[in-house]
Design a protein around this motif. Sequence first.
Motif, short mmCIF file in Angstrom:
data_model
loop_
_atom_site.label_atom_id
_atom_site.label_comp_id
_atom_site.label_asym_id
_atom_site.label_seq_id
_atom_site.Cartn_x
_atom_site.Cartn_y
_atom_site.Cartn_z
N THR A 119 0.81 -1.21 0.00
CA THR A 119 0.00 0.00 0.00
C THR A 119 0.85 1.26 0.00
OG1 THR A 119 -1.73 -1.18 1.21
CG2 THR A 119 -1.86 1.20 1.19
N GLY A 120 1.89 1.27 0.79
CA GLY A 120 2.80 2.42 0.83
C GLY A 120 2.12 3.69 1.31
N GLN A 121 2.41 4.79 0.64
CA GLN A 121 1.90 6.11 1.01
C GLN A 121 0.57 6.40 0.31
OE1 GLN A 121 3.78 8.64 2.91
NE2 GLN A 121 4.83 6.82 3.62
N SER A 122 -0.37 5.46 0.41
CA SER A 122 -1.67 5.63 -0.23
C SER A 122 -2.71 4.78 0.47
CB SER A 122 -1.59 5.24 -1.71
OG SER A 122 -1.36 3.85 -1.84
N ILE A 123 -3.97 5.02 0.13
CA ILE A 123 -5.03 4.12 0.55
C ILE A 123 -5.81 3.70 -0.69
CG2 ILE A 123 -5.28 5.03 2.90
CD1 ILE A 123 -7.88 6.41 1.92
N THR A 124 -6.15 2.45 -0.72
CA THR A 124 -7.08 1.91 -1.71
C THR A 124 -8.28 1.46 -0.91
OG1 THR A 124 -5.26 1.17 -3.09
CG2 THR A 124 -7.41 0.20 -3.52
N PHE A 125 -9.47 1.79 -1.38
CA PHE A 125 -10.66 1.44 -0.61
C PHE A 125 -11.80 1.01 -1.53
CE2 PHE A 125 -10.74 5.93 -1.49
CZ PHE A 125 -12.03 6.15 -1.96
N ASP A 126 -12.69 0.22 -0.95
CA ASP A 126 -13.94 -0.17 -1.61
C ASP A 126 -15.07 0.46 -0.81
OD1 ASP A 126 -12.95 -2.08 -3.62
OD2 ASP A 126 -12.30 -3.20 -1.86
N ILE A 127 -15.94 1.18 -1.49
CA ILE A 127 -17.03 1.85 -0.82
C ILE A 127 -18.33 1.53 -1.55
CG2 ILE A 127 -16.71 4.00 -2.13
CD1 ILE A 127 -17.40 5.53 0.45
N GLN A 128 -19.36 1.20 -0.79
CA GLN A 128 -20.69 1.00 -1.34
C GLN A 128 -21.59 2.10 -0.78
OE1 GLN A 128 -19.32 -2.19 0.03
NE2 GLN A 128 -18.45 -2.35 -1.99
N LEU A 129 -22.40 2.66 -1.66
CA LEU A 129 -23.30 3.74 -1.27
C LEU A 129 -24.70 3.43 -1.79
CD1 LEU A 129 -20.52 5.41 -2.72
CD2 LEU A 129 -21.36 6.81 -0.86
N GLN A 130 -25.70 3.96 -1.10
CA GLN A 130 -27.08 3.80 -1.54
C GLN A 130 -27.77 5.14 -1.46
OE1 GLN A 130 -29.29 0.47 0.03
NE2 GLN A 130 -31.18 1.67 0.03
N GLN A 131 -28.61 5.41 -2.44
CA GLN A 131 -29.34 6.66 -2.46
C GLN A 131 -30.43 6.65 -1.40
OE1 GLN A 131 -31.51 7.66 -6.10
NE2 GLN A 131 -30.51 9.66 -6.00
N VAL A 132 -30.55 7.76 -0.68
CA VAL A 132 -31.59 7.92 0.33
C VAL A 132 -32.70 8.75 -0.29
CG1 VAL A 132 -32.14 8.85 2.61
CG2 VAL A 132 -29.90 7.83 2.19
N LEU A 133 -33.90 8.19 -0.33
CA LEU A 133 -35.04 8.89 -0.90
C LEU A 133 -36.05 9.21 0.19
CD1 LEU A 133 -35.63 6.77 -4.13
CD2 LEU A 133 -34.55 9.02 -3.96
N TYR A 134 -36.55 10.42 0.16
CA TYR A 134 -37.62 10.84 1.06
C TYR A 134 -38.89 11.01 0.23
CZ TYR A 134 -33.81 11.78 4.27
OH TYR A 134 -32.70 11.65 5.06
N ASP A 135 -40.03 11.04 0.89
CA ASP A 135 -41.28 11.18 0.13
C ASP A 135 -41.32 12.49 -0.66
OD1 ASP A 135 -41.56 12.83 2.31
OD2 ASP A 135 -43.55 12.12 2.86
#
Length: 141
Positions: A119-135
């Motif tokens: 990895t060294g002087q960095s970050i590798t990441f996995d991110i999951q996101l979901q949309q938040v819906l309001y009425d």
Amino acid sequence: MVLSLLFGKKYAQTKIGAVFLDATLSETHNYVARVSSFPIEYNFSISDHVVIEPISLSIRGLVSDTPLNILSPFNRSIDAFNALINVFNRKERLSIVTGIKVYRNMLITNLNIPRDVGTGQSITFDIQLQQVLYDTDIRLN
């Protein structure tokens, strides 16, 4: 290809909230619709309704301490790590800029930041996101 580079649409740099990525290793844009199914006589099912599920997005990204911009801060990877963790803990809604679309009202559902000898002087990441819906976000035609 050269013409598309000169005259084609230029997409913005991928950004998760306030965190700019040096590289997007992968993006998965997930749109799902669920169709209802009701069994009736003679071994048939009828479907009379479709539910659009919230949009989800997965990104594998990289932030390093050695970007091409020499005016960038030195500890970008640590700053990005802390920013992502803070947004996750605060359950903050984000705007996400990808190579092909901007998503609003996205919430982190999973954040994985592995570290190893390479990895060294960095970050590798996995991110999951979901949309938040309001009425109030739903518009009927």
